[in-house]
Design a protein around this motif. Sequence first.
Motif, PDB file in Angstrom:
ATOM      1  N   THR A  91      25.251  18.919  16.616  1.00 21.19           N
ATOM      2  CA  THR A  91      26.495  18.694  15.873  1.00 21.19           C
ATOM      3  C   THR A  91      26.895  17.230  15.925  1.00 21.19           C
ATOM      4  O   THR A  91      27.427  16.682  14.951  1.00 21.19           O
ATOM      5  CB  THR A  91      27.621  19.581  16.434  1.00 21.19           C
ATOM      6  N   LEU A  92      26.629  16.574  17.052  1.00 18.83           N
ATOM      7  CA  LEU A  92      26.910  15.139  17.149  1.00 18.83           C
ATOM      8  C   LEU A  92      26.121  14.367  16.093  1.00 18.83           C
ATOM      9  O   LEU A  92      26.674  13.498  15.408  1.00 18.83           O
ATOM     10  CB  LEU A  92      26.567  14.635  18.549  1.00 18.83           C
ATOM     11  N   TYR A  93      24.847  14.673  15.945  1.00 18.84           N
ATOM     12  CA  TYR A  93      24.043  14.028  14.897  1.00 18.84           C
ATOM     13  C   TYR A  93      24.634  14.317  13.520  1.00 18.84           C
ATOM     14  O   TYR A  93      24.739  13.428  12.667  1.00 18.84           O
ATOM     15  CB  TYR A  93      22.595  14.532  14.955  1.00 18.84           C
ATOM     16  N   MET A  94      25.008  15.560  13.301  1.00 16.10           N
ATOM     17  CA  MET A  94      25.558  15.961  12.009  1.00 16.10           C
ATOM     18  C   MET A  94      26.851  15.214  11.702  1.00 16.10           C
ATOM     19  O   MET A  94      27.050  14.721  10.584  1.00 16.10           O
ATOM     20  CB  MET A  94      25.802  17.476  12.016  1.00 16.10           C
ATOM     21  N   ARG A  95      27.711  15.101  12.693  1.00 12.55           N
ATOM     22  CA  ARG A  95      29.009  14.453  12.481  1.00 12.55           C
ATOM     23  C   ARG A  95      28.854  12.935  12.349  1.00 12.55           C
ATOM     24  O   ARG A  95      29.542  12.300  11.543  1.00 12.55           O
ATOM     25  CB  ARG A  95      29.935  14.778  13.648  1.00 12.55           C
ATOM     26  N   LYS A 130      36.533  16.950   6.205  1.00  8.82           N
ATOM     27  CA  LYS A 130      36.984  18.057   5.343  1.00  8.82           C
ATOM     28  C   LYS A 130      35.863  19.033   5.000  1.00  8.82           C
ATOM     29  O   LYS A 130      36.128  20.160   4.590  1.00  8.82           O
ATOM     30  CB  LYS A 130      37.595  17.504   4.057  1.00  8.82           C
ATOM     31  N   ASN A 131      34.609  18.606   5.178  1.00  8.45           N
ATOM     32  CA  ASN A 131      33.480  19.477   4.861  1.00  8.45           C
ATOM     33  C   ASN A 131      32.945  20.216   6.088  1.00  8.45           C
ATOM     34  O   ASN A 131      31.924  20.892   5.991  1.00  8.45           O
ATOM     35  CB  ASN A 131      32.337  18.658   4.245  1.00  8.45           C
ATOM     36  N   ASP A 132      33.624  20.084   7.225  1.00  8.40           N
ATOM     37  CA  ASP A 132      33.160  20.717   8.462  1.00  8.40           C
ATOM     38  C   ASP A 132      33.873  22.043   8.705  1.00  8.40           C
ATOM     39  O   ASP A 132      35.101  22.155   8.537  1.00  8.40           O
ATOM     40  CB  ASP A 132      33.398  19.785   9.655  1.00  8.40           C
ATOM     41  N   TYR A 133      33.076  23.029   9.149  1.00  4.81           N
ATOM     42  CA  TYR A 133      33.585  24.368   9.444  1.00  4.81           C
ATOM     43  C   TYR A 133      33.005  24.834  10.774  1.00  4.81           C
ATOM     44  O   TYR A 133      32.058  24.250  11.296  1.00  4.81           O
ATOM     45  CB  TYR A 133      33.181  25.348   8.337  1.00  4.81           C
ATOM     46  N   TRP A 134      33.587  25.921  11.283  1.00  3.64           N
ATOM     47  CA  TRP A 134      33.107  26.500  12.541  1.00  3.64           C
ATOM     48  C   TRP A 134      32.895  27.998  12.376  1.00  3.64           C
ATOM     49  O   TRP A 134      33.748  28.691  11.790  1.00  3.64           O
ATOM     50  CB  TRP A 134      34.110  26.293  13.669  1.00  3.64           C
ATOM     51  N   ILE A 135      31.781  28.505  12.874  1.00  5.61           N
ATOM     52  CA  ILE A 135      31.594  29.942  13.060  1.00  5.61           C
ATOM     53  C   ILE A 135      31.734  30.195  14.551  1.00  5.61           C
ATOM     54  O   ILE A 135      30.941  29.691  15.357  1.00  5.61           O
ATOM     55  CB  ILE A 135      30.213  30.420  12.571  1.00  5.61           C
ATOM     56  N   THR A 136      32.751  30.936  14.923  1.00  6.56           N
ATOM     57  CA  THR A 136      32.987  31.218  16.338  1.00  6.56           C
ATOM     58  C   THR A 136      32.400  32.591  16.670  1.00  6.56           C
ATOM     59  O   THR A 136      32.409  33.499  15.833  1.00  6.56           O
ATOM     60  CB  THR A 136      34.488  31.189  16.666  1.00  6.56           C
ATOM     61  N   THR A 137      31.892  32.743  17.875  1.00  2.00           N
ATOM     62  CA  THR A 137      31.187  33.966  18.226  1.00  2.00           C
ATOM     63  C   THR A 137      31.948  34.820  19.246  1.00  2.00           C
ATOM     64  O   THR A 137      31.366  35.686  19.896  1.00  2.00           O
ATOM     65  CB  THR A 137      29.777  33.627  18.762  1.00  2.00           C
ATOM     66  N   SER A 138      33.242  34.579  19.377  1.00  2.00           N
ATOM     67  CA  SER A 138      34.132  35.443  20.156  1.00  2.00           C
ATOM     68  C   SER A 138      35.559  35.069  19.775  1.00  2.00           C
ATOM     69  O   SER A 138      35.820  33.982  19.253  1.00  2.00           O
ATOM     70  CB  SER A 138      33.931  35.260  21.668  1.00  2.00           C
ATOM     71  N   LYS A 139      36.473  35.972  20.070  1.00  2.00           N
ATOM     72  CA  LYS A 139      37.891  35.680  19.821  1.00  2.00           C
ATOM     73  C   LYS A 139      38.361  34.541  20.719  1.00  2.00           C
ATOM     74  O   LYS A 139      39.237  33.759  20.336  1.00  2.00           O
ATOM     75  CB  LYS A 139      38.728  36.941  20.054  1.00  2.00           C
ATOM     76  N   TYR A 140      37.791  34.479  21.907  1.00  2.00           N
ATOM     77  CA  TYR A 140      38.139  33.418  22.852  1.00  2.00           C
ATOM     78  C   TYR A 140      37.849  32.047  22.248  1.00  2.00           C
ATOM     79  O   TYR A 140      38.685  31.140  22.303  1.00  2.00           O
ATOM     80  CB  TYR A 140      37.356  33.625  24.146  1.00  2.00           C
ATOM     81  N   ILE A 141      36.662  31.878  21.674  1.00  2.00           N
ATOM     82  CA  ILE A 141      36.302  30.597  21.065  1.00  2.00           C
ATOM     83  C   ILE A 141      37.150  30.349  19.822  1.00  2.00           C
ATOM     84  O   ILE A 141      37.633  29.232  19.594  1.00  2.00           O
ATOM     85  CB  ILE A 141      34.797  30.578  20.727  1.00  2.00           C
ATOM     86  N   TYR A 142      37.363  31.376  19.020  1.00  2.00           N
ATOM     87  CA  TYR A 142      38.205  31.247  17.819  1.00  2.00           C
ATOM     88  C   TYR A 142      39.588  30.722  18.192  1.00  2.00           C
ATOM     89  O   TYR A 142      40.118  29.792  17.565  1.00  2.00           O
ATOM     90  CB  TYR A 142      38.319  32.604  17.127  1.00  2.00           C
ATOM     91  N   ASP A 143      40.178  31.316  19.238  1.00  2.00           N
ATOM     92  CA  ASP A 143      41.529  30.912  19.641  1.00  2.00           C
ATOM     93  C   ASP A 143      41.569  29.479  20.168  1.00  2.00           C
ATOM     94  O   ASP A 143      42.577  28.782  20.006  1.00  2.00           O
ATOM     95  CB  ASP A 143      42.080  31.878  20.692  1.00  2.00           C
ATOM     96  N   HIS A 144      40.483  29.025  20.790  1.00  2.00           N
ATOM     97  CA  HIS A 144      40.424  27.635  21.244  1.00  2.00           C
ATOM     98  C   HIS A 144      40.612  26.679  20.067  1.00  2.00           C
ATOM     99  O   HIS A 144      41.372  25.708  20.145  1.00  2.00           O
ATOM    100  CB  HIS A 144      39.079  27.351  21.921  1.00  2.00           C
TER     101      HIS A 144
END
Length: 377
Positions: A91-95, A130-144
């Motif tokens: 992700t660092l490379y991507m960003r 503005k073109n960055d998104y996140w797929i979170t794999t638990s509610k815990y990560i989503y809430d972070h």
Amino acid sequence: MHILHLIKTSEGATWAVNLMRAVREKYPDVRWSVIVPKGGKHFGEYQEICDNVIDFDYSIGTDLLSKGKIFKGIIKDLNPDIIQSWFTQTTLYMRLFLRDFNRPKVFEVVGPAHLEILAFKFGDIWSSSKNDYWITTSKYIYDHYKNGKVPEDRLFLNYAFIDTEKFLSEASLVRQRDLRSEFNIPANYKIIGTASYIYPPKFFQKTGIKGHEILLEAFKVLLAKRNDIVLIIAGGTFGGNVSYEKILKEKAMKISKERIFFTGSYIHVNEVISNYDVFVYLSKSENLGGVYESLLLEIPTVSSDRGALPELVINNYTGYNVSLTNPSVIAKKIELLLSRTNTFSLSGKTKVQAIFDKEEIIDKTYLIYKDLIKRHP
């Protein structure tokens, strides 16, 4: 649709390659490309399922800028509809090098460790565009991310791809070790056990990542109450430095020379945990890993209350989750599972099967891709 995956290692990340294969089987209009270091146990699988497999080393050093230029050139040539990164390093490379790439860039977050350190969490969110998104794999990560002021239209929740049916099928075929015979454990003794890599403490911590020291302290409390128990610690050291494992063994010897055993490494977790009366997992940082195996195999389970573990180990329903601050309380919860019949085991298996519904995960992955492409025509 053409999805490019950024994978730090072809040795691990089994969930990524399994998801890619399953999605492509169900949705043949999806094309995959992957940028991943050559070699490793999954490299051949990427070659089977991907149109393009590009060898690239994501290490960070003095040549970062020159490597970033090469990385950007690869992306330009592949011209994907979506870029999906699976690690903080990728992700660092991507960003850093794709800020002007006007396509959706997705970070699928399979572990919460970087979010639990304020500076890294800030860096992740601050570096996004503005073109960055996140797929979170638990509610815990989503809430972070939600608590970090990330707009919810840039967040998706989709659990990691774990095929529970395949796991149970493989577990049934595993040659189980007879730990009672191996360590001469009497038939009437109860076996308390854990299973994971043995990870040494991080540089700013005094105890290991998987909470082995805390488990030893809880077992010490239990030993003062009952003489019909043993503790088995399964798993080998992660990496080549076994000095921390030696420290754990010395600590265990001081507690009891005859009641604590170390099995070393295993290939399939069911080799060892099939022997357990209670499974204990006291990880200090975790998503949903570590406990789904014991719950699927209907082994009574105690876990820490850290990370996303309470989403699977639910108090008085699928098991007990505990604070790591009080070994006496941990010991009490273990003893409760040892001393009485409970309905937690079946509830735990049902919960894991519902969370990791593979068809739902496959379909949601595809719908996320469709949504992102619609937003960025």
